[in-house]
Design an enzyme around this catalytic site. Structure first.
Site, PDB file in Angstrom:
ATOM      1  N   GLN A 166       0.841  -1.196   0.000  1.00  0.00           N
ATOM      2  CA  GLN A 166       0.000   0.000   0.000  1.00  0.00           C
ATOM      3  C   GLN A 166       0.873   1.241   0.000  1.00  0.00           C
ATOM      4  O   GLN A 166       1.740   1.408   0.858  1.00  0.00           O
ATOM      5  CB  GLN A 166      -0.952   0.051   1.197  1.00  0.00           C
ATOM      6  CG  GLN A 166      -1.916   1.236   1.028  1.00  0.00           C
ATOM      7  CD  GLN A 166      -2.869   1.431   2.176  1.00  0.00           C
ATOM      8  OE1 GLN A 166      -2.452   1.757   3.277  1.00  0.00           O
ATOM      9  NE2 GLN A 166      -4.165   1.251   1.916  1.00  0.00           N
ATOM     10  N   CYS A 223      -6.726   6.870   4.878  1.00  0.00           N
ATOM     11  CA  CYS A 223      -6.132   7.187   6.186  1.00  0.00           C
ATOM     12  C   CYS A 223      -6.417   8.635   6.562  1.00  0.00           C
ATOM     13  O   CYS A 223      -6.153   9.557   5.781  1.00  0.00           O
ATOM     14  CB  CYS A 223      -4.632   6.942   6.150  1.00  0.00           C
ATOM     15  SG  CYS A 223      -3.826   7.274   7.729  1.00  0.00           S
ATOM     16  N   LYS A 264      -7.867   1.907  -2.012  1.00  0.00           N
ATOM     17  CA  LYS A 264      -8.621   1.726  -0.765  1.00  0.00           C
ATOM     18  C   LYS A 264      -9.073   3.110  -0.296  1.00  0.00           C
ATOM     19  O   LYS A 264      -8.261   4.035  -0.217  1.00  0.00           O
ATOM     20  CB  LYS A 264      -7.760   1.054   0.304  1.00  0.00           C
ATOM     21  CG  LYS A 264      -8.523   0.733   1.591  1.00  0.00           C
ATOM     22  CD  LYS A 264      -7.659  -0.084   2.553  1.00  0.00           C
ATOM     23  CE  LYS A 264      -8.471  -0.576   3.754  1.00  0.00           C
ATOM     24  NZ  LYS A 264      -8.904   0.503   4.651  1.00  0.00           N
ATOM     25  N   GLY A 273     -15.486  -2.910  10.510  1.00  0.00           N
ATOM     26  CA  GLY A 273     -16.435  -3.488  11.449  1.00  0.00           C
ATOM     27  C   GLY A 273     -16.771  -4.950  11.219  1.00  0.00           C
ATOM     28  O   GLY A 273     -17.803  -5.420  11.696  1.00  0.00           O
ATOM     29  N   ARG A 304      -8.393  -5.169  12.469  1.00  0.00           N
ATOM     30  CA  ARG A 304      -8.166  -5.412  13.904  1.00  0.00           C
ATOM     31  C   ARG A 304      -8.588  -6.813  14.334  1.00  0.00           C
ATOM     32  O   ARG A 304      -7.941  -7.434  15.174  1.00  0.00           O
ATOM     33  CB  ARG A 304      -8.885  -4.344  14.724  1.00  0.00           C
ATOM     34  CG  ARG A 304      -8.118  -3.021  14.774  1.00  0.00           C
ATOM     35  CD  ARG A 304      -8.904  -1.925  15.442  1.00  0.00           C
ATOM     36  NE  ARG A 304     -10.064  -1.537  14.632  1.00  0.00           N
ATOM     37  CZ  ARG A 304     -11.045  -0.770  15.067  1.00  0.00           C
ATOM     38  NH1 ARG A 304     -11.025  -0.340  16.316  1.00  0.00           N
ATOM     39  NH2 ARG A 304     -12.041  -0.438  14.276  1.00  0.00           N
TER      40      ARG A 304
END
Length: 325
Positions: free
Chosen positions: A66, A96, A135, A209, A230
């Protein structure tokens, strides 16, 4: 793109987390996941230590780099360098939200300049033969919700980009920290589903999520792929279910076997002068929810950073788990 390289399941680019040691472990757990590097800025590649930023083990493949940047010539130069290093895909970060990223004119703030992004992606595509992807968020600040998103996507599709990884949250560049931007703006998965319905010819990958394999399967009824960050980092054993649940193949190894398979890699890296805790910090969640998990974590946390710490520290930590089983 080969049949073994599909975006059906991806691990996210995670700053300070998804380094090459982490990706090597993730690859042991899933053969089919596409793993993404941390974001690396064009300046770091052009002016910095290329091996430190770009080195990876061939076992990690398929692996995507990336990039963070907005200058077309620099993006093209870095894409070429990444292809020479062997990366299977180059991804541009337009998601970001950090202040540092905004001041450098890359990341989520670029969603306000779809033509600038398109120019950069076109230059990257012209420079390499591997896939170039983007992204991004569903929007930023007061950008019109769905129309702003489609305007951004259409600009990139017009220069030949076909894979869009969409974090289903807005980024509030004014008023929220990067951490808050990962949690406070509401998730709008349905907006990403709508994007796939309206642009069926594009590959749409959903990010944000997603915490379980069951959730992955639900989302995959509406989009082409899912990306987990995460959840993959904090509960890496989730990745062991990916190949069987999402691809109908053999499941990945259990955590004991993963630790055992990491030992030769750790030996090799220590011999090359790397520190044990730089590798083991990614392994702390391997036994999450299993007997002995806390003892495993504690032993690595208390000992892996010590001067001269070797592979025996990991073997001792593993023995604490197997005794508890």
């Amino acid at each position: 793109m080969s049949a073994s390289f599909t975006h059906r399941f991806c691990t996210a680019p995670l700053l300070d987390w998804s380094d090459r040691h982490c990706r090597y472990m993730w690859r042991l757990l899933s053969k089919r996941a596409v793993v993404y590097s941390e974001m690396v800025t064009t300046g770091a590649i052009i002016h910095g230590d290329q091996p430190r930023h770009l080195q990876f083990d061939p076992a990690e493949q398929p692996v995507a780099l990336q990039l963070g940047g907005s200058d077309p010539a620099e993006l093209a130069q870095c894409a070429r360098i990444a292809e020479e290093w062997g990366y299977d895909e180059i991804n541009l970060n337009c998601g970001c939200p950090s202040d540092r990223v905004q001041s450098g004119r890359f990341g989520a703030c670029l969603m306000a300049e779809p033509e600038v992004v398109a120019e950069g992606l076109a230059a990257m595509r012209a420079a390499v033969s591997v896939p170039v992807t983007v992204k991004h968020r569903i929007g930023i600040d007061d950008m019109e919700e769905y129309s702003g998103l489609t305007r951004f996507v259409e600009a990139q599709a017009a220069v030949g980009v076909t894979t869009f990884i969409v974090h289903a949250r807005k980024a509030w560049l004014k008023g929220l920290s990067p951490k808050e931007n990962r949690e406070i703006p509401p998730l709008k998965h349905e907006m990403v589903y709508q994007l796939k319905r309206d642009y069926p010819q594009l590959e749409i990958v959903l990010n944000g999520g997603i915490n379980t394999i069951d959730e992955c399967l639900e989302h995959l009824q509406h989009v082409d792929g899912v990306m987990l960050g995460r959840a993959a980092y904090q509960t890496p054993n989730l990745l062991a279910e990916v190949d069987s649940a999402l691809f109908g193949e053999a499941p990945g190894p259990g955590p004991v076997e993963v630790v055992q398979q990491m030992l030769p890699y750790i030996e090799r890296e220590l011999t090359a002068g790397h520190r044990l805790n730089h590798i083991t910090r990614h392994m702390l969640g391997l036994f999450q929810g299993l007997p002995g998990a806390r003892r495993f974590r504690r032993h690595l946390s208390e000992n892996a950073h010590k001067k001269g710490a070797g592979v025996d520290v990991v073997e001792q930590a593993l023995s604490l788990v197997t005794q508890a089983a």
